[in-house]
Design an enzyme around this catalytic site. Sequence first.
Site, PDB file in Angstrom:
ATOM      1  N   CYS A   1      -4.347  -1.712  -1.722  1.00  0.00           N
ATOM      2  CA  CYS A   1      -5.330  -0.342  -1.762  1.00  0.00           C
ATOM      3  C   CYS A   1      -5.913  -0.035  -2.641  1.00  0.00           C
ATOM      4  O   CYS A   1      -5.671  -0.843  -4.139  1.00  0.00           O
ATOM      5  CB  CYS A   1      -3.733   0.278  -2.531  1.00  0.00           C
ATOM      6  SG  CYS A   1      -3.544   2.276  -2.971  1.00  0.00           S
ATOM      7  N   ASN A   2      -6.709   0.701  -3.099  1.00  0.00           N
ATOM      8  CA  ASN A   2      -8.274   0.615  -3.519  1.00  0.00           C
ATOM      9  C   ASN A   2      -7.428   1.795  -4.867  1.00  0.00           C
ATOM     10  O   ASN A   2      -7.961   0.972  -6.016  1.00  0.00           O
ATOM     11  CB  ASN A   2      -8.812   1.161  -2.828  1.00  0.00           C
ATOM     12  CG  ASN A   2      -9.953   0.984  -2.145  1.00  0.00           C
ATOM     13  OD1 ASN A   2     -10.943   0.099  -2.488  1.00  0.00           O
ATOM     14  ND2 ASN A   2      -9.531   0.699  -0.527  1.00  0.00           N
TER      15      ASN A   2
ATOM     16  N   CYS B   1     -11.495   3.323   1.042  1.00  0.00           N
ATOM     17  CA  CYS B   1     -10.137   3.493   0.053  1.00  0.00           C
ATOM     18  C   CYS B   1      -9.564   2.846   1.947  1.00  0.00           C
ATOM     19  O   CYS B   1     -10.483   2.941   2.938  1.00  0.00           O
ATOM     20  CB  CYS B   1      -9.418   4.692   0.377  1.00  0.00           C
ATOM     21  SG  CYS B   1      -8.063   5.189   1.544  1.00  0.00           S
ATOM     22  N   THR B   2      -8.294   1.865   1.814  1.00  0.00           N
ATOM     23  CA  THR B   2      -7.903   1.356   2.775  1.00  0.00           C
ATOM     24  C   THR B   2      -7.696   2.177   4.069  1.00  0.00           C
ATOM     25  O   THR B   2      -7.231   1.641   5.182  1.00  0.00           O
ATOM     26  CB  THR B   2      -6.408  -0.050   2.824  1.00  0.00           C
ATOM     27  OG1 THR B   2      -5.892   0.916   2.281  1.00  0.00           O
ATOM     28  CG2 THR B   2      -7.121  -0.953   1.727  1.00  0.00           C
ATOM     29  N   HIS B   3      -7.829   3.583   3.824  1.00  0.00           N
ATOM     30  CA  HIS B   3      -7.190   4.319   5.164  1.00  0.00           C
ATOM     31  C   HIS B   3      -8.416   4.262   6.033  1.00  0.00           C
ATOM     32  O   HIS B   3      -8.460   4.871   7.345  1.00  0.00           O
ATOM     33  CB  HIS B   3      -6.377   5.510   4.335  1.00  0.00           C
ATOM     34  CG  HIS B   3      -4.994   5.945   4.496  1.00  0.00           C
ATOM     35  ND1 HIS B   3      -4.728   5.473   3.157  1.00  0.00           N
ATOM     36  CD2 HIS B   3      -4.666   6.389   5.657  1.00  0.00           C
ATOM     37  CE1 HIS B   3      -2.977   5.511   3.567  1.00  0.00           C
ATOM     38  NE2 HIS B   3      -3.264   6.294   4.614  1.00  0.00           N
TER      39      HIS B   3
ATOM     40  N   GLU C   1      -4.192  10.419   8.660  1.00  0.00           N
ATOM     41  CA  GLU C   1      -2.758  10.268   9.083  1.00  0.00           C
ATOM     42  C   GLU C   1      -2.145  11.375   9.910  1.00  0.00           C
ATOM     43  O   GLU C   1      -1.339  11.332  10.608  1.00  0.00           O
ATOM     44  CB  GLU C   1      -1.560  10.877   7.375  1.00  0.00           C
ATOM     45  CG  GLU C   1      -2.169   9.487   6.614  1.00  0.00           C
ATOM     46  CD  GLU C   1      -0.924   7.833   6.417  1.00  0.00           C
ATOM     47  OE1 GLU C   1       0.136   8.808   7.074  1.00  0.00           O
ATOM     48  OE2 GLU C   1      -0.762   7.400   5.344  1.00  0.00           O
TER      49      GLU C   1
ATOM     50  N   TYR D   1      -0.849   7.842  -3.159  1.00  0.00           N
ATOM     51  CA  TYR D   1      -1.046   7.813  -4.396  1.00  0.00           C
ATOM     52  C   TYR D   1      -2.666   8.282  -5.471  1.00  0.00           C
ATOM     53  O   TYR D   1      -2.662   8.284  -6.273  1.00  0.00           O
ATOM     54  CB  TYR D   1      -1.812   5.532  -4.769  1.00  0.00           C
ATOM     55  CG  TYR D   1      -0.627   5.259  -4.866  1.00  0.00           C
ATOM     56  CD1 TYR D   1       0.751   5.585  -4.662  1.00  0.00           C
ATOM     57  CD2 TYR D   1      -0.753   3.747  -5.427  1.00  0.00           C
ATOM     58  CE1 TYR D   1       1.948   4.893  -4.778  1.00  0.00           C
ATOM     59  CE2 TYR D   1       0.107   2.391  -4.564  1.00  0.00           C
ATOM     60  CZ  TYR D   1       0.988   3.360  -4.878  1.00  0.00           C
ATOM     61  OH  TYR D   1       2.841   2.541  -4.854  1.00  0.00           O
ATOM     62  N   GLY D   2      -3.114   7.940  -3.940  1.00  0.00           N
ATOM     63  CA  GLY D   2      -4.874   8.696  -4.922  1.00  0.00           C
ATOM     64  C   GLY D   2      -5.369  10.293  -5.570  1.00  0.00           C
ATOM     65  O   GLY D   2      -6.642  10.392  -6.227  1.00  0.00           O
TER      66      GLY D   2
ATOM     67  N   ASP E   1       0.759  -1.086  -0.311  1.00  0.00           N
ATOM     68  CA  ASP E   1       0.081  -0.192   0.175  1.00  0.00           C
ATOM     69  C   ASP E   1       1.097   1.235   0.251  1.00  0.00           C
ATOM     70  O   ASP E   1       2.031   1.305   0.154  1.00  0.00           O
ATOM     71  CB  ASP E   1      -1.046   0.017   0.810  1.00  0.00           C
ATOM     72  CG  ASP E   1      -1.708   1.382   1.339  1.00  0.00           C
ATOM     73  OD1 ASP E   1      -2.759   1.431   0.162  1.00  0.00           O
ATOM     74  OD2 ASP E   1      -2.413   1.912   2.250  1.00  0.00           O
ATOM     75  N   SER E   2       0.677   2.380  -0.290  1.00  0.00           N
ATOM     76  CA  SER E   2       1.479   3.446  -0.024  1.00  0.00           C
ATOM     77  C   SER E   2       0.856   4.518   0.879  1.00  0.00           C
ATOM     78  O   SER E   2       1.320   5.880   0.756  1.00  0.00           O
ATOM     79  CB  SER E   2       0.606   4.500  -0.741  1.00  0.00           C
ATOM     80  OG  SER E   2      -0.297   4.775  -0.974  1.00  0.00           O
TER      81      SER E   2
END
Lengths: 263, 263
Positions: free
Chosen positions: B66-67, B179-181, B144, B35-36, B3-4
Amino acid sequence: MFDSGFGGLTVLRELLRHLPGADFVYLDDTAHLPYGSKSQAAVTRFTAAATKLLVGRGADLVVVACNTASALALPLLQTEASVALMGVIQPGAEAAAAAVPPGSTVLVLATEATVASHAYARACAAHGLLAVEKACPLFVPLAEEGWTDSSITTQVADVYLREALATSPALPAAVVLGCTHYPLLRPLLQGTVQGLLGSVPIVDSAEATARRAAQLLPAATSAGQRGSVLSVLATDSPTKFQRLGARFLCRELPPVEHVQLEE
Amino acid sequence: MFDSGFGGLTVLRELLRHLPGADFVYLDDTAHLPYGSKSQAAVTRFTAAATKLLVGRGADLVVVACNTASALALPLLQTEASVALMGVIQPGAEAAAAAVPPGSTVLVLATEATVASHAYARACAAHGLLAVEKACPLFVPLAEEGWTDSSITTQVADVYLREALATSPALPAAVVLGCTHYPLLRPLLQGTVQGLLGSVPIVDSAEATARRAAQLLPAATSAGQRGSVLSVLATDSPTKFQRLGARFLCRELPPVEHVQLEE
């Protein structure tokens, strides 16, 4: 010149005004945006690659129009560069020193990486100022999202400024915008700063950077007959640059050329 | 898997639970985070380089956790990969289909790049669902920043959800965290969703991804005697990963090894 987004346009605007006889190459390292949350090693690698590319395009002067890159990479790269290399932090500290009495405390708002480097604290100390440095990680995404007059951004600014003041030994005599994105939030920040600190100056390094560049390239300070040429390069698709750039610079932008950095 | 950022930990947690007999290499491409907001060309380049590195480390299965990378890069890379390669969007759409009646409208919250790709609209349509896709660019920096229970984040969520509902042809029967976040904001989003939509399910793809991975690696679904080994690689200094990772995974993290992607 280069930056990791369209924040550097605040510097380009002043350079165009002060150096009408120069040609400009603006490199937008969007593939690595944002620099502010990355490490010194990574930012130094990106900055070295960007400098190499710009020198390859014939640059006589490379302006690092990004506070994070100026803080983390410039001291190292300046010793080995084949052309003049300047950043935005020294000019920013000079502009702050010109705006307040000697010995003042100034509040520097910047990215996490710039704050962690304490580059502003050192540059301000050299001008007899005490810098209180505050990281504002949400300001860049809020500016990139275009929420420059949202009440949410006002609340974020209020949180950051109150946190900064809680650690400040004295009431700051000025607020320094230590990231080239932040001037986009300036009208909004003006209100928050006024409410918490009263009428203190807000300084950014764009104009001071342009004045310093003009000293380094005196021949370019008078306009030639043909006008200056602006080329724009980007490491990723620069849709925001194209949308906001023309409005911001009040001039037509050239088509953006896609480039890849050799890290 | 890669993932990023640390968002992919939400997927790693489920993989560790469903594949106790597997060893894991988690690659955190922090140098290119996020990445988004990047282009398809850039994300495909990063994803290809990450996949190559993981295959070089002996991976039998690469999970693109990561989506954005799943949406933009996976279809292309799956045709040329030498090992099994899976993303999180197909499992996400399956999880949504399992949670609502056929023919329902679902609201997918995701990054700008994932929304622009319409990968969720296609994956949901294949399961008989209509996806309304909404970009939420501030969610990743807010997660984040750690503002996972801030009233500011609640207001941002409220703005995004109201904008999405204004364009939705029907009241969504579920909300998909694309989104994995975003699972890090789940407790907060629960309240906003409840207020605007009532008691609809919130689905994310982590568990569905782990179940699919277990089908691909059946031998790893039972624990060996030695337990699984977890290695963590990062392309930039992973301070946030180390701070939040152990708390989030409820297990000791190994020292993070720094790697550079060959783009």
